[in-house]
Design an enzyme around this catalytic site. Structure first.
Site, PDB file in Angstrom:
ATOM      1  N   HIS A 135     -10.331 -13.423   6.179  1.00 18.05           N
ATOM      2  CA  HIS A 135     -10.412 -14.023   5.349  1.00 18.05           C
ATOM      3  C   HIS A 135     -12.184 -15.116   5.159  1.00 18.05           C
ATOM      4  O   HIS A 135     -12.256 -14.934   4.153  1.00 18.05           O
ATOM      5  CB  HIS A 135      -9.028 -13.733   4.171  1.00 18.05           C
ATOM      6  CG  HIS A 135      -8.454 -12.366   3.877  1.00 18.05           C
ATOM      7  ND1 HIS A 135      -7.937 -11.989   3.324  1.00 18.05           N
ATOM      8  CD2 HIS A 135      -9.443 -11.128   4.181  1.00 18.05           C
ATOM      9  CE1 HIS A 135      -6.679 -10.492   2.750  1.00 18.05           C
ATOM     10  NE2 HIS A 135      -8.295 -10.269   3.269  1.00 18.05           N
TER      11      HIS A 135
ATOM     12  N   LYS B  51       0.675   3.563   7.824  1.00 18.02           N
ATOM     13  CA  LYS B  51       0.757   2.764   6.846  1.00 18.02           C
ATOM     14  C   LYS B  51       1.955   3.347   5.630  1.00 18.02           C
ATOM     15  O   LYS B  51       2.569   2.027   4.661  1.00 18.02           O
ATOM     16  CB  LYS B  51      -0.905   2.709   5.701  1.00 18.02           C
ATOM     17  CG  LYS B  51      -0.672   1.596   4.913  1.00 18.02           C
ATOM     18  CD  LYS B  51      -1.699   0.798   4.924  1.00 18.02           C
ATOM     19  CE  LYS B  51      -2.002  -0.003   3.405  1.00 18.02           C
ATOM     20  NZ  LYS B  51      -2.779  -0.810   3.105  1.00 18.02           N
TER      21      LYS B  51
ATOM     22  N   ARG C 202      -0.580  -2.047 -20.651  1.00 14.11           N
ATOM     23  CA  ARG C 202       0.592  -2.643 -19.095  1.00 14.11           C
ATOM     24  C   ARG C 202       1.038  -1.281 -18.823  1.00 14.11           C
ATOM     25  O   ARG C 202       2.299  -1.602 -18.466  1.00 14.11           O
ATOM     26  CB  ARG C 202       2.112  -3.096 -20.591  1.00 14.11           C
ATOM     27  CG  ARG C 202       2.158  -4.500 -20.930  1.00 14.11           C
ATOM     28  CD  ARG C 202       3.606  -4.824 -21.272  1.00 14.11           C
ATOM     29  NE  ARG C 202       3.292  -6.010 -22.481  1.00 14.11           N
ATOM     30  CZ  ARG C 202       2.982  -6.079 -23.775  1.00 14.11           C
ATOM     31  NH1 ARG C 202       3.582  -4.607 -24.185  1.00 14.11           N
ATOM     32  NH2 ARG C 202       2.545  -6.459 -24.925  1.00 14.11           N
TER      33      ARG C 202
ATOM     34  N   ARG D  62       5.899  -5.241   5.868  1.00 13.17           N
ATOM     35  CA  ARG D  62       4.860  -5.167   5.338  1.00 13.17           C
ATOM     36  C   ARG D  62       3.201  -6.338   5.859  1.00 13.17           C
ATOM     37  O   ARG D  62       2.298  -6.004   6.141  1.00 13.17           O
ATOM     38  CB  ARG D  62       3.668  -5.232   3.478  1.00 13.17           C
ATOM     39  CG  ARG D  62       2.769  -4.521   3.581  1.00 13.17           C
ATOM     40  CD  ARG D  62       2.870  -3.936   1.930  1.00 13.17           C
ATOM     41  NE  ARG D  62       1.247  -3.159   1.233  1.00 13.17           N
ATOM     42  CZ  ARG D  62       1.774  -2.903   0.574  1.00 13.17           C
ATOM     43  NH1 ARG D  62       2.819  -2.393  -0.565  1.00 13.17           N
ATOM     44  NH2 ARG D  62       0.399  -2.420   0.545  1.00 13.17           N
TER      45      ARG D  62
END
Lengths: 368, 368
Positions: free
Chosen positions: B255, B230, B124, B244
């Site tokens: 993509h 950034k 986790r 963002r």
């Protein structure tokens, strides 16, 4: 629908806060769910045991205008691995669902943990909602955002902290729960009394017989008090840097049993029940609990129908090997949750290795 | 060591804030890394190309007293899938590493994205540190906490937001970078000028020839300005709820190309270069950019050695099919990042389907 939830709690986590509704018949309250959906794309994740009982009712209660899909997984702890997460992801991508979709977990702790983990990592984080149908998931795993799956080398080794947007607890679903699972869930209820609230433990001692006979009012109250303690602890320490680790009382021993025996052979709650008694015994050997205290723990665990003995074929080395991988450990040092007194747990690295090994060696064993 | 980092920036994210160090020879600065380790267990994740170049130097610079292990994966975008994440997890569990271990990503964007994702989901959430060795990863993927892997149905479909504790950028590592990867990285550098800072774009136009010839001082400056933009954007919007998303300029088209052609055939930066030009052209058709603006975009992309044409075998439907699954979309509506003017990107659902299809149909195609 006119049914009002009997109880409402809130988990206070800033912008990640969410409500817990507890009451009979809440599966029919799709309106409570709709206000928490991220968009109109909904994926219900459930299993082959729960689906025939509640899936249609849940879908019907959600109403019109949504794109509802479903994934029905096999039942049981042995399905709690990455391959099942892959099936959920495949279903989401096949449906063309984007980041604003919502996953609904309909089932017990395994379904909830897996659905939450799949949501946490789908397109870097999708919304999810818990509709827990077992006592264990209602009082423990559905609240607090711990999600994940097992690895052959250890329980819950892979996962994320990812909070649900809503936990909807229908106490009527306990009517269809096998007795063995009721006992397993009761282990986590008892845990809250042992680690946090002695008066709750006393209340449980007074009412355990009626609780195990499914008295609805008392069960609702036990769930409410358990969730309130869990919500309180989680709000103080979301990612287990401190106090939240106390919720692992009995889990270090319990996880060792589950991992050693093979996932699903012992129910998680059964292993935690035995593990809590082992923690109490070790606490007594540290001089923190009296024999009467240990007797008290043993008595209520037995009354909830939980096992007291460890698996017959599990040696001291088997325990230690699995405990060495516990997530609480730091740089290889074993950390345990023990009881300073009834109602007050502590995290400690102080238990001497020899005392631990001696306790493990002399612990009763039996076959199941 | 006496080398001082040439630049230091900070990503301001409250308790998740972290520094970015930029300068020549920083791989030798193990002291900068040591202060950010969570404990003494360290897993370096790298690949077969980078390991022979930098792994020994990095290990040596970390010094004594640590338990350092390594995972060496195959190179390339086609390794960016869940099976590689499984290899990292297996190595961590085999080493008996707990939640207080630290993963160090030594390599390009693929290594960084995978190491971060593996860390995000190990018990986790484990600590991780980025040591990016390619221009693309230095200016883009190592900063901001986007981690993840590809799925056969889409790029970066699985992942998490998980911030590193430190980004250590050794600009000397660019000397060993193939020219094609330098171009791919430059696409992301150009992106910052196009979407955020017209003056930076002008500076890049003036200096592109020297940058492509590996002028160290200019490269350091280009990396610093890119990381600063950034870091600024990420600090405003860590999980891409708003501004963002603008960093995805060129990525929706890009993509689609990567997914369609098969991961690794086009480099990510190459696809983004072409994709930015397509976004500029569509912006012109929306009436936002002039032909001279589009010419300017085309010119600098060509100067960086990036492709302008789309793959020969990619039809309009191929583009639309992949774009439909983009993570930015909401309830199935296509969202695009376009340019309102040079230096100012916007997110929009306004591009008419017909205009988009016409642009895609008439876009030049070529084989690679």
């Amino acid at each position: 629908m006119s049914l009002a939830p009997a109880h409402r709690l809130d988990v206070a986590l800033g912008e990640r806060s969410y409500p817990i509704h507890i009451g009979p018949g809440l599966t029919a309250r799709g309106d409570l769910i709709r206000e928490h959906l991220a968009g109109r794309q909904v994926m219900i994740v459930t299993n082959t045991v729960v689906a025939p009982l509640y899936l249609d009712a849940l879908k019907a209660s959600l109403g019109e205008g949504l794109d509802i899909r479903e994934v029905i997984l096999d039942d049981g702890e042995q399905t709690k691995h990455m391959a099942s997460i892959g099936l959920i992801w495949d279903a989401l991508l096949e449906a063309g669902f984007n980041r604003r979709c919502t996953l609904i977990a309909l089932g017990g702790g395994v379904i909830g943990d897996m659905t939450g983990f799949a949501a946490a990592c789908y397109q870097r984080g999708a919304a999810f909602i818990q509709v827990p149908t077992t006592l264990l998931s209602q009082v423990d795993s559905s609240v607090g955002g711990k999600t994940g799956v097992n690895h052959p080398r250890g329980k819950n080794m892979l996962g994320a902290f990812w909070q649900p947007r809503l936990v909807l607890i229908d106490t009527a679903s306990l009517k269809t729960l096998p007795q063995r699972e009721l006992s397993a869930g009761m282990a986590e209820v008892i845990k809250y009394g042992l680690l946090w609230d002695e008066s709750f433990l006393s209340w449980l001692e007074d009412n355990m017989t009626a609780l195990m006979a499914l008295d609805e009012t008392l069960l609702g109250e036990a769930i409410r008090r358990s969730c309130a303690i869990k919500a309180d602890v989680v709000a103080q320490d979301e990612t287990e840097q401190g106090v939240r680790a106390l919720l692992n009382l009995g889990h270090t021993f319990g996880h060792a049993i589950e991992t050693d025996q093979g996932y699903g052979v012992w129910l998680h709650g059964e292993a935690v029940g035995t593990g809590m008694l082992m923690a109490a015994e070790l606490s007594a050997r540290m001089g923190w609990l009296s024999s009467a205290d240990v007797e008290r723990v043993s008595h209520i665990i037995a009354k909830a129908g939980l096992p007291l003995a460890a698996p017959e074929d599990m040696g001291v080395e088997d325990f230690l090997k699995h405990m060495q991988l516990d997530k609480k450990n730091v740089d290889g040092r074993l950390r345990l949750i023990l009881l300073e007194r009834i109602g007050r747990a502590v995290i400690t690295e102080e238990a001497p290795a020899g005392v631990l090994a001696d306790m493990l060696e002399h612990w009763p064993r039996s076959s199941r």
